[in-house]
Every structure is written in C-alpha cells, then in structure tokens.
Motif scaffolding. Structure first.
Motif, PDB file in Angstrom:
ATOM      1  N   ASN A   3       7.884 -22.577 -14.658  1.00  0.00           N
ATOM      2  CA  ASN A   3       6.927 -22.667 -15.756  1.00  0.00           C
ATOM      3  C   ASN A   3       5.715 -23.438 -15.264  1.00  0.00           C
ATOM      4  O   ASN A   3       5.835 -24.400 -14.509  1.00  0.00           O
ATOM      5  N   THR A   4       4.541 -23.041 -15.706  1.00  0.00           N
ATOM      6  CA  THR A   4       3.322 -23.695 -15.261  1.00  0.00           C
ATOM      7  C   THR A   4       2.700 -24.580 -16.333  1.00  0.00           C
ATOM      8  O   THR A   4       1.638 -25.133 -16.118  1.00  0.00           O
ATOM      9  N   TYR A   5       3.362 -24.712 -17.479  1.00  0.00           N
ATOM     10  CA  TYR A   5       2.784 -25.563 -18.520  1.00  0.00           C
ATOM     11  C   TYR A   5       2.829 -27.010 -18.081  1.00  0.00           C
ATOM     12  O   TYR A   5       3.651 -27.419 -17.262  1.00  0.00           O
ATOM     13  N   GLY A  25       8.384 -27.216 -15.936  1.00  0.00           N
ATOM     14  CA  GLY A  25       7.079 -27.683 -15.491  1.00  0.00           C
ATOM     15  C   GLY A  25       7.208 -28.857 -14.535  1.00  0.00           C
ATOM     16  O   GLY A  25       8.299 -29.327 -14.242  1.00  0.00           O
TER      17      GLY A  25
END
Length: 71
Positions: A3-5, A25
């Motif tokens: 995840n890139t959040y 993340g």
C-alpha cells in the motif's frame, strides 16, 4: 501487496493479515483498539516503532507460527 498510503492505521475489530512488508504503508501510527495484526511467512516486519502509545492501548498480535522479533 504494497500500500502506498501514508497516515495511520486503526484496527478496532477483526484481523488484518499482513501479507507483505508494505501491507500497511511505510509511515503512520498503528492503533489497535480490539483488532489483531496477523503476520505471515512473507511478512515478519517489526512495526513496533509505529504502535500507538496511547493510554490503555491493547496490542493484539498473531505471529501465525512465524518468528517475529519486536525491538
């Protein structure tokens, strides 16, 4: 997957299975309010530096039979 959040992750119930090192993340506080982090053969990452230090914080970890080291 990864995840890139960026930001926090809050678990209030259920189990979040961590299939990769980037599953939640790379930044932000992890708050456990009744939920459980479950590690896997693909992910034994030490997230402890990100755990919330709020009063009455409950840490629920399921190593899922893996060797998980928290610093």
């Amino acid at each position: 997957g990864t995840n890139t959040y960026d930001g926090g992750t809050t678990l209030t119930a259920g189990t979040l299975a961590l299939g990769s090192a980037g599953a939640i993340g790379s930044t932000g506080t992890i708050t456990l309010g009744g939920g459980t982090l479950q590690f896997s053969a693909s992910n034994t990452t030490d997230y402890s530096s990100r755990f919330s230090t709020a009063a009455s914080q409950q840490y629920n970890l399921d190593t899922n039979g893996q060797a998980v080291t928290l610093a």
